[in-house]
Scaffold this active site. Sequence first.
Site, PDB file in Angstrom:
ATOM      1  N   GLY A  16       2.787   1.450   3.509  1.00 58.23           N
ATOM      2  CA  GLY A  16       3.538   0.214   3.733  1.00 58.23           C
ATOM      3  C   GLY A  16       4.676   0.051   2.744  1.00 58.23           C
ATOM      4  O   GLY A  16       5.796  -0.345   3.094  1.00 58.23           O
ATOM      5  N   TYR A  57     -14.388   4.442  11.168  1.00 62.59           N
ATOM      6  CA  TYR A  57     -12.952   4.289  10.910  1.00 62.59           C
ATOM      7  C   TYR A  57     -12.157   4.636  12.169  1.00 62.59           C
ATOM      8  O   TYR A  57     -11.249   3.910  12.577  1.00 62.59           O
ATOM      9  CB  TYR A  57     -12.545   5.188   9.738  1.00 62.59           C
ATOM     10  CG  TYR A  57     -11.059   5.243   9.518  1.00 62.59           C
ATOM     11  CD1 TYR A  57     -10.353   4.102   9.137  1.00 62.59           C
ATOM     12  CD2 TYR A  57     -10.342   6.419   9.712  1.00 62.59           C
ATOM     13  CE1 TYR A  57      -8.975   4.144   8.949  1.00 62.59           C
ATOM     14  CE2 TYR A  57      -8.974   6.470   9.521  1.00 62.59           C
ATOM     15  CZ  TYR A  57      -8.298   5.329   9.140  1.00 62.59           C
ATOM     16  OH  TYR A  57      -6.949   5.372   8.963  1.00 62.59           O
ATOM     17  N   LYS A  85      -9.618   2.321  14.482  1.00 60.79           N
ATOM     18  CA  LYS A  85      -8.216   2.638  14.792  1.00 60.79           C
ATOM     19  C   LYS A  85      -7.982   2.599  16.302  1.00 60.79           C
ATOM     20  O   LYS A  85      -6.963   2.109  16.773  1.00 60.79           O
ATOM     21  CB  LYS A  85      -7.849   4.006  14.212  1.00 60.79           C
ATOM     22  CG  LYS A  85      -7.621   3.970  12.716  1.00 60.79           C
ATOM     23  CD  LYS A  85      -6.255   3.358  12.403  1.00 60.79           C
ATOM     24  CE  LYS A  85      -6.261   2.492  11.168  1.00 60.79           C
ATOM     25  NZ  LYS A  85      -5.019   1.762  10.927  1.00 60.79           N
ATOM     26  N   GLY A 111       0.809  -1.222   0.000  1.00 61.87           N
ATOM     27  CA  GLY A 111       0.000   0.000   0.000  1.00 61.87           C
ATOM     28  C   GLY A 111       0.836   1.264   0.000  1.00 61.87           C
ATOM     29  O   GLY A 111       2.068   1.218  -0.024  1.00 61.87           O
TER      30      GLY A 111
END
Length: 347
Positions: A13, A179, A183, A10
């Site tokens: 990443g 979201y 997290k 990604g």
Amino acid sequence: MTLLVTGGAGFIGDEVVRLALERGERVRVLDSLRPEVHAGRAPREPRDVEFVQGDVRDAAVLDRALVGVDAVCHQAAKVGLGVDLGDAPDYVSSNVGGTAELIAAMHRAGVPRLVLASSMVVYGEGAYVDAGGHRRRPAPRAVADLEAGRFDPRDPDTGEPLTPDVVREGDALDPRNTYALSKLAQEHLAATWARSTGGTAAMLRYHNVYGERMPRDTPYAGVAAIFRSSLARGEAPRVFEDGRQRRDFVHVSDVAAANLAALDGLPGLEPGTARAFNVGSGRVTDIGRLAAGLAEAMGGPSPVVTGEYRLGDVRHITASSERAAAELGWRAAVALEDGLRGFAAEV
Ligand code: UD1
């Protein structure tokens, strides 16, 4: 060190992988290559990494990916703010369920170190000070205020606008969407894992990350990518509210460096500890300025300030990243002007 980077294909990443390889680490990538993220995206040039294609929710895949691993850098997640409630199950399953599987598998494999990609969204609205100099954390803005163009959160006692301040890791957390909740749940899972295994975890609360290979043309894209796509089409960036909402834009290469600094810092933590670190550039930028800076870098039309608002948006959120500087020796190095030039040149 052998490092497993989940989500290593990604936007962030991939940059972590690049930097880790540059430092001479052995790197394995676990990535599901979600079609909504990776379709139409040019693959990076082949590199010296072992690639495992699979989902972090798959225990058998995790067991395979964790063999011989010393540390995990967990970037795999469904990102962006949800478009509607229909997204809720996928956020919870991918981010919360995925992290639960990961910590269980790390326990089975005896992996003692974890760096987790968290987000500033765990704070909700930013921190403010009132006229008396007291720190305040305001509630969500009222629709009537937004409709009337009163965008700044107000002191409920005096009605006066509050003055924005930076958030710190010890501030109260106030996740305001699925979201954000996912997290925060990931952070709690990391802390639970650390406590029960004696492992150490660093939870990096990323600010608004931008840079080359940033996801674009999805409803989940961040504002920098949205503005860049508009400019690339020859259209003016559309700036919501009055354009004075504050964010901190941090370049993806700095975020990758923060991940490596966190990995280096983990052995210095007390066993059983999970420590949060804000990861921002330390520079406050308003959205109007970001739009103007990008328009200039791309030679495009000047931004239009529309006065529109999105109900779920917070007004200002900027962090102090001093803890990461003091404890990890990390500071962002890329100036916004330089970062935007490279970002603009990519289209
Ligand atoms: C973003 C991320 C979130 C991440 C968080 C970290 C997205 C969609 N959101 O939230 O995942 O965890 O940073 O702090 O990636 N705006 C415009 N015009 C547009 C789009 C947005 O003016 O076309 C404004 C918004 O109203 C908002 C600001 O830009 O005030 C930032 O929006 P956005 O990029 O969505 O980011 P955050 O809400 O900060």
